[in-house]
Write a protein that holds these residues in place. Structure first.
Motif: not given
Length: 426
Positions: A135-136, A166-171, A201-205
């Motif tokens: 994440n992040h 878990h890839l929340t806000d990861a990109f 979550e939180q990846n502006e998809i």
């Protein structure tokens, strides 16, 4: 006896200094050696409580590290790795060393490290890791980067027992529109056949260009897509037979399309499903107009479980008499009979052959490719035939001339014979 009062303060001072030195030495040894000499003092290693269970944890949170070299020297009994809050833009090959085999390592948390690139051979010797948390970070997985190719399709291939990713806000912000295709490529090549939970979550998809992005995760149970920019379900879910929870809260849904409701119904009503489907639409900016009426009707009729459906709200336009949010289930839909009837008719359409959602796209794609190849091959064969005729034109002329002469003579002979026949008068 007279010297005893003079010696006593000195002895007390010496004892105090000795105790202080011992305590300082003990603290120094504890801070510098609990993980070994390769680790900075801020890192800690040992048995601690984690998720209501005593486990061996290596914790290097905000240790000021700019590389991962210390991870090659972790104690063999490590079960949980918490390596967060550092500044490591790139994970090199063999993060955990080339010969180590951490057989008890189950959870790896590398959140908030400013990671931009994970190389294809970064994670080795992780046979029992069940949870990977990234994440992040600022990951780039694009194959179309102007400077360097960050796309490594087998980046997670060594996590053979991975159950939670878990890839929340990861990109990185403003990721490539190809994100879904790049993710799909990673899912396919990494063979995450045991993955049950996926957090994005939180990846502006805004949408998924590749509708089958999740179809190669056969064990997936929980798909978290909250806090993105989705306006509809433009990805295939009917291929996820084990899906039990779809998180769509805090996106940009103004209404739910009848086609999306129909897809969710089809997944829920599959004969071989063993769990009920739960969908979370909360905290979306639903609009209180007739477009929401089919969704309101569907909420009361579907077998899909809507999480906190009584709290689902919609918002009136500024021109409305009462602009305050309203509960969707309490809306008066008397003026929306036509929309509700059309949606009901659509939802009741008999199922076609697209039971799994992914079959038709795959067939149409292969068919188009085959047609294209056949056209190309036909054009090549035609070109070769024309070229062969042109190159052999003299030989063909030499071979065909006697044939044409023979035919011409036969035609001429037949004409003369007809002229010699006596005229018959009747």
């Amino acid at each position: 006896m007279a010297n005893e009062p003079q010696l006593q303060p000195q002895m007390l001072l010496v004892a105090f200094l000795a105790i202080s030195a011992a305590l300082s030495l003990g603290n120094a040894e504890k801070s510098s050696s609990s993980c070994g000499p390769s680790f900075p003092a801020v890192c800690s290693c040992g048995m601690e409580m984690y998720e209501e269970k005593i486990q061996y944890i290596v914790n290097c949170t905000k240790a000021g590290l700019n590389n991962t070299s210390v991870l090659e020297h972790m104690p063999e009994q490590v079960e949980i790795l918490i390596f967060t809050g550092n500044f490591i833009t790139e994970l090199p090959w063999n993060v955990f060393g080339s010969i180590n085999n951490y057989k008890q390592l189950k959870i790896v948390d590398m959140s908030s490290n400013h990671i931009r690139e994970i190389r294809g051979k970064s994670y080795h010797h992780v046979p029992r890791v069940e949870r990977l948390i990234l994440n992040h970070n600022n990951l780039s997985i694009s194959r179309n980067d102007d400077e360097v190719n960050h796309h490594h399709p087998r980046v997670f291939s060594n996590f053979v027992n991975l159950q939670s990713l878990h890839l929340t806000d990861a990109f990185e912000d403003h990721s490539s529109p190809q994100l879904s295709e790049d993710l799909h490529d990673i899912f396919v090549n990494s063979q995450l056949v045991k993955l049950q939970k996926l957090h994005l979550e939180q990846n502006e998809i805004t949408h998924f260009k590749d509708r089958n992005v999740f179809c190669d995760l056969p064990a997936l149970r929980d798909l978290h897509l909250g806090d993105n920019l989705l306006r509809d379900i433009n990805f295939e879910v009917r291929c996820l037979n084990n899906l039990r929870f779809l998180d769509l809260e805090r996106n940009k849904f103004e209404f739910v399309k009848p086609s999306d409701m129909r897809v969710l119904n089809q997944l829920q009503e599959r004969e071989n499903r063993t769990v009920d489907l739960i969908v979370d639409f909360n905290l979306n900016p639903f609009v209180c107009d007739c477009k929401i009426s089919p969704f309101r009707t569907w909420m009361q009729a579907t077998r899909v479980t809507l999480r906190k459906q009584d709290s689902l709200m919609c918002f009136h336009g500024l021109q409305h008499v009462d602009p305050a949010p309203a509960h969707i289930l309490q809306l008066d839909m008397g003026e929306c009979a036509a929309e509700m009837e059309a949606a009901a008719s659509f939802l009741n359409i008999a199922e076609d052959d697209q039971l799994y959602g992914q079959l038709q796209p795959h067939i149409s794609g292969h068919t188009a490719t085959l047609i294209f190849l056949l056209i190309v091959l036909s054009m090549i064969l035609l070109g070769l035939l024309v070229a062969l005729v042109y190159v052999s034109r003299d030989k063909l002329k030499y071979m065909m001339t006697p044939v044409f002469d023979n035919v011409a003579k036969k035609v001429q002979y037949t004409s003369i014979k007809d002229e010699d026949c006596p005229e018959v008068h009747v």
